[in-house]
Design an enzyme around this catalytic site. Sequence first.
Site, PDB file in Angstrom:
ATOM      1  N   ASP A 100      -1.055  10.653  -4.622  1.00 60.74           N
ATOM      2  CA  ASP A 100      -1.188   9.147  -4.189  1.00 60.74           C
ATOM      3  C   ASP A 100      -0.178   8.670  -5.391  1.00 60.74           C
ATOM      4  OD1 ASP A 100      -2.054   6.734  -3.842  1.00 60.74           O
ATOM      5  OD2 ASP A 100      -3.053   6.814  -5.616  1.00 60.74           O
ATOM      6  N   ASP A 102       0.560   4.737  -6.648  1.00 62.26           N
ATOM      7  CA  ASP A 102      -0.154   3.639  -7.445  1.00 62.26           C
ATOM      8  C   ASP A 102      -1.463   3.972  -8.004  1.00 62.26           C
ATOM      9  OD1 ASP A 102       1.463   1.033  -6.912  1.00 62.26           O
ATOM     10  OD2 ASP A 102       1.465   1.829  -5.313  1.00 62.26           O
TER      11      ASP A 102
HETATM   12  O1  LIG Z   1      -1.809   4.523  -1.764  1.00 59.33           O
HETATM   13  P1  LIG Z   1      -1.123   3.925  -2.933  1.00 59.33           P
HETATM   14  O2  LIG Z   1       0.050   4.713  -3.324  1.00 59.33           O
HETATM   15  O3  LIG Z   1      -2.123   3.824  -4.068  1.00 59.33           O
HETATM   16  O4  LIG Z   1      -0.921   2.485  -2.686  1.00 59.33           O
HETATM   17  C1  LIG Z   1      -2.129   1.508  -2.556  1.00 59.33           C
HETATM   18  C2  LIG Z   1      -1.519   0.135  -2.732  1.00 59.33           C
HETATM   19  O5  LIG Z   1      -0.976   0.134  -3.980  1.00 59.33           O
HETATM   20  C3  LIG Z   1      -0.177  -0.977  -4.657  1.00 59.33           C
HETATM   21  O6  LIG Z   1      -1.122  -2.032  -5.135  1.00 59.33           O
HETATM   22  C4  LIG Z   1      -1.963  -1.525  -6.167  1.00 59.33           C
HETATM   23  O7  LIG Z   1      -0.901  -1.240  -7.150  1.00 59.33           O
HETATM   24  C5  LIG Z   1      -0.071  -2.436  -7.917  1.00 59.33           C
HETATM   25  C6  LIG Z   1       0.504  -2.155  -8.803  1.00 59.33           C
HETATM   26  O8  LIG Z   1       0.054  -1.494  -9.796  1.00 59.33           O
HETATM   27  C7  LIG Z   1      -1.502  -3.617  -8.211  1.00 59.33           C
HETATM   28  O9  LIG Z   1      -0.740  -4.611  -8.533  1.00 59.33           O
HETATM   29  C8  LIG Z   1      -2.275  -3.884  -7.280  1.00 59.33           C
HETATM   30  O10 LIG Z   1      -3.587  -4.495  -7.558  1.00 59.33           O
HETATM   31  C9  LIG Z   1      -2.896  -2.489  -6.598  1.00 59.33           C
HETATM   32  O11 LIG Z   1      -3.881  -2.689  -5.493  1.00 59.33           O
HETATM   33  C10 LIG Z   1       0.921  -1.607  -3.840  1.00 59.33           C
HETATM   34  O12 LIG Z   1       1.373  -2.511  -4.152  1.00 59.33           O
HETATM   35  C11 LIG Z   1       0.275  -1.710  -2.364  1.00 59.33           C
HETATM   36  O13 LIG Z   1       1.192  -2.163  -1.328  1.00 59.33           O
HETATM   37  C12 LIG Z   1      -0.499  -0.360  -1.880  1.00 59.33           C
HETATM   38  O14 LIG Z   1      -0.841  -0.546  -0.544  1.00 59.33           O
END
Ligand SMILES: O=P(O)(O)OC[C@H]1O[C@H](O[C@H]2O[C@H](CO)[C@@H](O)[C@H](O)[C@H]2O)[C@H](O)[C@@H](O)[C@@H]1O
Length: 348
Positions: A100, A102
Amino acid sequence: MVCDTKSSLSMALTLPLNGSTPAMPKAVSSGGYITVVPRNKLGVAKINTVVDSMRASSPTRKSHDSDDHKAWILGHPSALSMFKEIIHASKGKQIVMFLDYDGTLSPIVEDPDRAFMANEMRQAVRDVSKYFPTAIVSGRCIAKVFNFVRLEEVYYAGSHGMDIKGPRKGHLDKKENQALLCQPARESLPMIDEVYKKLVDKTTYIGGAKVENNKFCLAVHFRCVDEKRWVELADHVRSILKEYPKLRISQGRKVLEIRPNIKWDKGNAVEFLLESLGYDANSNDVFAIFIGDDRTDEDAFKVLRNSRQGSGILVSNFPKETNAVYTLREPYEVMNFLRRLVEFKEGC
Ligand SMILES: O=P(O)(O)OC[C@H]1O[C@H](O[C@H]2O[C@H](CO)[C@@H](O)[C@H](O)[C@H]2O)[C@H](O)[C@@H](O)[C@@H]1O
């Protein structure tokens, strides 16, 4: 696996919202993030419950000394301390890595556009991909996640697995351009764009709210919004989404994610990629490792748990209900785990 889907109205972590009163009581555990979302016969969840669930899944305190945490770690030991066992389980099999983005390869930050990956982490992923087929499986669209990862030798499954592309170089695909492998929700693109515009339009006045277009999905960010306004923001999402029954909402880390209401998630993406690599559901020749930190990663953990074709590793600093077998506390530990895999392989 054929890259084709059927609509599914009732999925475990789906939160269709229409504001109706739930029939069952909620069961939101303070530390856990798999929340039993109350539903009435129509399968609807109350907006406040979604917000409660988001609060519960974002604890502000770490409590490594608590009894809860100790008990949880016993059930989900560190992948670093269990490294030998993991290697033993993969003996004679091809390891395939699923990562994954983020919260796994990059730390969680306030601004999603600044969720950069450390150069050391990039090197660790590059090294791992030399020995093991590697895929980045993210909620972000491929273009965005590629901009962060910038590795051409890995597979990318963006938009929660709804957009899968092969490597530009290395392993299987020697072509210049990434081969398009799977896009099961193509026909939803115009609808997603339409909803994106509506959401931006309706929520722009709420300080800190951000809507991200992830091609086949949308992310509505709550992280920088005053908690007192979370219900207001979620309510806008609900009222727009009730006009779009072909879309559904799921919840992530201080984010609501909107996506086509089809039975296709990170778990399907893992199955699809394994099959593309020549390992069908009955194969005993593969050991897949999926490392992720969020609810949407649970679909992939579940697939590996059920197929016995590998293990999930949850990245978390606090107890959560999970289908993962092992845990790592933060991206830094993920990097160490990847490095150890490379060291092991180079020592063979
Ligand atoms: O499946 P992933 O790669 O984990 O993506 C899921 C979402 O991740 C991001 O949001 C998350 O991380 C951000 C940056 O650290 C944070 O600000 C946010 O609160 C988290 O939910 C991304 O911006 C999303 O578009 C993804 O869907």
